[in-house]
Design a protein around this motif. Structure first.
Motif, PDB file in Angstrom:
ATOM      1  N   THR B  72      -2.409  -9.965  10.392  1.00  0.00           N
ATOM      2  CA  THR B  72      -2.270  -9.094  11.742  1.00  0.00           C
ATOM      3  C   THR B  72      -0.762  -8.482  11.416  1.00  0.00           C
ATOM      4  N   ILE B  73       0.234  -9.494  10.997  1.00  0.00           N
ATOM      5  CA  ILE B  73       1.609  -9.027  11.107  1.00  0.00           C
ATOM      6  C   ILE B  73       1.842  -8.063   9.931  1.00  0.00           C
ATOM      7  N   ALA B  74       1.003  -8.218   8.838  1.00  0.00           N
ATOM      8  CA  ALA B  74       0.929  -7.362   7.615  1.00  0.00           C
ATOM      9  C   ALA B  74       0.604  -5.963   7.962  1.00  0.00           C
ATOM     10  N   VAL B  75      -0.478  -6.078   8.877  1.00  0.00           N
ATOM     11  CA  VAL B  75      -0.905  -4.484   9.186  1.00  0.00           C
ATOM     12  C   VAL B  75      -0.009  -3.915  10.125  1.00  0.00           C
ATOM     13  N   ILE B  76       0.958  -4.486  11.038  1.00  0.00           N
ATOM     14  CA  ILE B  76       1.806  -3.829  11.528  1.00  0.00           C
ATOM     15  C   ILE B  76       3.055  -3.298  10.700  1.00  0.00           C
ATOM     16  N   LEU B  77       3.549  -4.211   9.968  1.00  0.00           N
ATOM     17  CA  LEU B  77       4.708  -4.035   9.055  1.00  0.00           C
ATOM     18  C   LEU B  77       4.224  -3.103   7.955  1.00  0.00           C
ATOM     19  N   GLY B  78       2.872  -2.989   7.403  1.00  0.00           N
ATOM     20  CA  GLY B  78       2.420  -2.189   6.328  1.00  0.00           C
ATOM     21  C   GLY B  78       2.245  -0.710   7.011  1.00  0.00           C
ATOM     22  N   THR B  79       1.612  -0.686   8.034  1.00  0.00           N
ATOM     23  CA  THR B  79       1.265   0.525   8.760  1.00  0.00           C
ATOM     24  C   THR B  79       2.884   1.494   9.039  1.00  0.00           C
ATOM     25  N   LEU B  80       3.711   0.706   9.465  1.00  0.00           N
ATOM     26  CA  LEU B  80       5.128   1.229   9.736  1.00  0.00           C
ATOM     27  C   LEU B  80       5.565   1.644   8.297  1.00  0.00           C
ATOM     28  N   ALA B  81       5.538   0.850   7.347  1.00  0.00           N
ATOM     29  CA  ALA B  81       6.051   1.352   6.090  1.00  0.00           C
ATOM     30  C   ALA B  81       5.100   2.601   5.424  1.00  0.00           C
ATOM     31  N   ALA B  82       3.848   2.467   5.480  1.00  0.00           N
ATOM     32  CA  ALA B  82       2.936   3.572   5.040  1.00  0.00           C
ATOM     33  C   ALA B  82       3.517   4.916   5.791  1.00  0.00           C
ATOM     34  N   TYR B  83       3.697   4.784   7.388  1.00  0.00           N
ATOM     35  CA  TYR B  83       4.019   6.047   8.003  1.00  0.00           C
ATOM     36  C   TYR B  83       5.272   6.500   7.742  1.00  0.00           C
TER      37      TYR B  83
END
Lengths: 379, 266, 290
Positions: B72-83
């Motif tokens: 869950t945390i990885a998705v939040i951080l990873g999505t931010l980084a990708a965006y």
């Protein structure tokens, strides 16, 4: 020389005292040093349907995007309704844009798409839905409110995009090639609907297009662009019959160009000696020029008359051979060749259903035009 | 162009190569005999024994918690980084962020594990946190490499997303944050789900990193399996394998279904 | 637009603290000495009132240099990783090509089949290979039963098993980037080649292969780089002779409890890896520019 100089409320640009609604001053946009828009200054008046016309890469889309706020100018300024747009993001501008790809939100219904802008303004659901219903009726899409974009045809999607951009009653509506994706028939119908909508809502339109027929049909005024610069601004008849450069003459419709030297310069007429034409051409109106100046004579295909015998009373008459005849239904287009090798294009409306005397291939004909039918261009 | 038979046959063999061990695990988990690779008859005895082993159950529970939280945390951080990497154009230290977000994909696990452990130890002596190692440190480690995988998946989806959708929303009056939640997020949602499942699986499966950064009392399932497997082949591990395979097959099925929904829409 | 900076900062700071800084810590510890203490290394900065003494001990690196074991392990790891990546390429390229040229419903099916094993437990799959390869394992039993051999083949605890294990585990990592690249290949380019007289083989070598180069590089790097530091596969499938650097690091850390030497091993590994990682980034950047 303007065709008509009457000042009227329908033609605010002719009135020197009228305040422009959109002021573009010395606007420039550079991408990696290359100017996509180069020192453009333009005034657009309230209620106009203004078309930016040009080929690909001329900068018209970039100019539109700067009006919308998606690109920041490298130099110059934009003023809309007296307000300077510098630093103002797209969501705070009084403009709305209709995108070339329509950009409908795929996960929202037609209703939600159209209501989106109203909801962002803070409008309540009930009031927004009412406005949406009204707008959908206007674009003839009532009953489609619940559908999703992928369930609509191209023409229907275009109307949703239009409805969505108009529902907020923006001061300025920007349209990026709005009719590009439609087939010919649909395009013709939609053109008139667009004009009707604009007139009834009183919104100022700025349309970007590469299709000169579309520009001529829709606009109150056309701005022709080339290589980042505005080459000519005027009403459609002005631009068509009085092009300011060879580029405009050739881009808006087709044209026959003769290069020549000024050999006679009088207040009421001039003569050009043209090697291309193999003759000296007569122009029946005064032109500001100097002797021996190289100029171009531009005459439109529909102004050329083809006869089998030399026409009497016409100063300009050239003998040519008919190379090709293209029958287009309503018109016939002739490709002719002069003895000098130069090719000409002439067109003629087919007024008779059956014409036994019709000019055909390989015939020798006289090409002539009225003394005032041509325009002389210095560049 | 004539379609030869060589290529399909080669590929069939390739797939067989990929699946042979998995199939054998499934088959032999139902094997009555203790001699794991000798068929002794169909049985679910070992599945039963599995569920009664407290060590395995405890480790499975810890692994599950860690996987859910870190995914869950990885998705939040990873999505931010990708965006940020997809939409923010040029900014200072963009190259550094790109490098840091993709390097975990290729970094050998022993290095990731060792370096994180040494960091935790140093931090503990400097500022007192993290006090000892255990679930928290494993979660931090898993988030760090999980977010790199999520970023790849989401970035690839964002690249295919027509930017005029976001521009249209801005044009209609939505501020950038609003645009993200109203337009971007719903349209890329399937990629987020796929990313979550990816990070979840990687976390559940990780042995090396967890071994380095864990502390007493926090043994993950792979660690327990590893210690059993080191001693030789064992039947309850076979049973476990079957269950894991079944669960994962289900998860992948869901992910693929979600991804297809995404591409069907726009 | 300070909101922008906040959004960038969140993942950035996390990665900085938990990915980048750890490498600095590793480098720092690699120049300290082992100690019987908790943590088991000496601090490099000694404070006495206001006087600080910095002690950098490069003895660990000297130790690596002198003992042939480490150099051997490094070379062996590079060799194994390279060969495994090459084999994976040979197996994976045709598979990726086949999947990329398959019509739609089958294509997703094949992709799912490629991805599915990757999502089952890696540990369990390696464990399954143990079962296959041991002396009384599936393969040997089958070969004995059919009479092809009369003595079981020694396949477990060999270099061969390690190569097999690495190729097996990393095959999907080779197939997926290759597939992504080949799927984007414009069919009309191949048709144009045929139209101009190119036979299938010529079209493949002159058109398909060069255009798939970025995919080949990406796939190769995704296998080669992590495989260098692989631990589980040599541990479970390899013998005492198959010493890969990942195993060396593990042993230094967990068995010898020598954190400084383990850090030195890791630092050298990182330096060796920097070059291939840079190559990968370059290939990615070139692919992005297209």
């Amino acid at each position: 020389m303007a065709l008509s100089e009457t000042v009227s409320p329908a033609r605010p640009w002719a009135d020197g005292a009228a305040e422009p609604f959109v002021r573009i001053e010395k606007l420039t946009k550079r991408f990696a040093g290359f100017p996509a828009v180069d020192d453009v200054s333009l005034d657009i008046f309230r209620g106009e349907l203004f078309c930016l016309l040009g080929g690909s890469g001329c900068g018209k889309s970039t100019l539109l995007r700067m009006l919308a706020g998606f690109e920041q100018p490298s130099a110059g300024r934009i003023e809309i309704d007296g307000q300077d747009m510098a630093g103002i993001p797209p969501y705070e501008r009084p403009t709305n844009m209709m995108f070339q790809s329509y950009a409908l939100f795929p996960h929202m219904s037609v209703e939600k798409n159209v209501a989106y802008g109203l909801r962002r303004e803070g409008m309540g659901r009930a009031e927004a839905m009412e406005r949406v219903g009204e707008m959908l009726r206007m674009v003839q899409l009532e009953g489609f409110a619940g559908r999703k974009p992928h369930q609509l045809s191209g023409g229907q999607r275009q109307r949703v995009a239009l409805a969505r951009s108009l529902v907020k009653r923006p001061k300025l509506l920007l349209l990026d090639e709005p009719l590009g994706a439609l087939d010919k028939k649909l395009r013709e119908e939609t053109q008139f609907e667009l004009i009707g909508l604009q007139e009834s809502l009183g919104v100022t339109f700025v349309i970007v297009t590469h299709d000169q027929e579309e520009a001529m049909t829709l606009s109150s005024r056309i701005g022709v662009m080339d290589a980042g610069r505005i080459v000519q601004v005027g009403e459609p008849p002005q631009v068509y019959e009085h092009p300011s450069t060879r580029f405009v003459a050739d881009f808006v419709g087709s044209v026959n160009l003769f290069e020549g030297r000024v050999v006679e310069d009088a207040p009421e007429h001039i003569r050009l000696a043209s090697a291309e034409a193999g003759a000296t051409l007569y122009v029946g109106h005064g032109v500001s020029c100097v002797p021996n100046q190289t100029m171009w004579l531009a005459v439109r295909p529909e102004k050329l008359r083809l006869t089998r015998d030399r026409p009497a009373g016409r100063e300009n008459a050239l003998l040519a051979e008919v190379e090709e005849v293209a029958y287009m239904g309503n018109l016939s287009v002739f490709q002719l060749r002069l003895p000098t090798g130069k090719r000409l294009r002439a067109s003629r409306a087919n007024v008779a259903r059956v014409d036994a005397e019709a000019i055909s291939w390989d015939e020798e004909v006289w090409v002539s035009w009225e003394d005032t039918a041509a325009v002389v261009l210095a560049q | 162009m004539r379609r030869g038979i060589a290529l399909p046959v080669f590929c069939a063999l390739g797939f067989l190569f990929l699946y042979a061990p998995i199939l054998s695990l499934v088959v032999f988990s139902f094997n009555e005999s203790r001699l794991v690779t000798v068929w002794g008859g169909f049985s679910t005895r070992w599945d039963g024994e599995l569920f009664r082993d407290p060590q395995i159950l405890g480790a499975a529970w810890i692994s599950l918690q860690v996987a859910v939280i870190s995914a869950t945390i990885a998705v939040i951080l990873g999505t931010l980084a990708a965006y940020v990497l997809s939409r923010f154009g040029r900014f200072r230290s963009r190259a550094l962020l790109t490098g840091m977000a993709t390097a975990p994909l290729v970094m050998p696990e022993v290095i990731t594990g060792l370096s994180l452990l040494l960091l935790f130890v140093s931090m503990e002596s400097l500022i007192g946190w993290p006090a000892g190692r255990g679930m928290t440190t494993i979660v931090i480690a898993h988030v760090t490499f999980g977010l790199a995988y999520v970023a790849v998946v989401v970035q690839s989806r964002l690249a295919g997303l027509d930017i005029s959708l976001e521009e249209a929303a801005m044009d209609l009056g939505a501020r950038p944050v609003r645009v993200f939640f109203d337009i971007t997020l719903p349209v890329i949602a399937p990629a987020l789900v796929a990313g979550w499942l990816l990070a979840f699986t990687l976390s559940l499966d990780d042995l090396v990193v967890a071994s380095f950064v864990t502390g007493p009392g926090a043994s993950t399932l792979p660690m327990v399996i590893f210690s059993k497997v080191r001693l030789g082949v064992s039947p309850d591990v076979n049973a476990l394998a079957t269950i894991v395979i079944a669960v994962v097959a289900l998860g992948v099925g869901i992910a693929v279904w979600q991804l297809r929904k995404g591409t069907g829409n726009d | 637009m300070s909101g922008r900076w906040l959004v960038i900062a969140v993942p950035f700071v996390w990665l900085l603290v938990f990915f980048l800084v750890p490498f600095l810590v590793v480098a720092k510890i690699s120049v300290s000495d082992a100690a019987i203490a908790m943590p088991p290394y000496t601090p490099i900065l000694d404070w006495e009132g206001l006087r600080a003494t910095l002690t950098l001990s490069f003895g660990n690196y000297a130790y690596l240099w002198e003992d042939a074991l480490y150099a051997t392990a490094y070379w062996f790891s590079l060799k194994v990783a390279f060969v495994s990546a090459a084999v994976a390429l040979v197996i994976g390229y045709p598979m990726a090509y086949f999947i990329a040229r398959s019509p739609e419903p089958k294509r997703t099916l094949y992709l799912t089949l490629v991805i599915l094993p990757f999502w089952t437990s890696f540990l369990l799959r390696v464990y399954a290979w143990q079962g296959f390869l041991r002396s009384n394992g599936v393969i040997n039993n089958f070969l004995l039963w059919t009479g092809v051999i009369d003595q079981p083949l020694v396949m477990l605890q060999t270099d061969f098993a390690v190569y097999l294990g690495i190729v097996y585990t990393y095959l999907p990592f080779m197939i997926l980037p290759l597939y992504a690249n080949l799927a984007k290949l414009d069919e009309s380019l191949l048709e144009a080649s045929a139209d101009l007289g190119g036979r299938p083989l010529a079209t493949f070598f002159h058109v398909t292969l060069p255009l798939s180069a970025p995919g080949v590089i990406a796939g190769f790097m995704l296998v080669f780089v992590p495989a260098i530091g692989e631990f589980v596969i040599p541990e479970l499938l390899g013998g005492p002779g198959t010493l890969m650097i990942g195993k060396v690091l593990w042993n230094e850390f967990f068995q010898n409890r020598d954190w400084p030497v383990a850090s030195a091993v890791a630092t050298v590994m990182l330096l060796v890896l920097v070059v291939p990682i840079m190559l990968l980034r370059l290939a990615q950047a070139r692919a992005e520019a297209e």
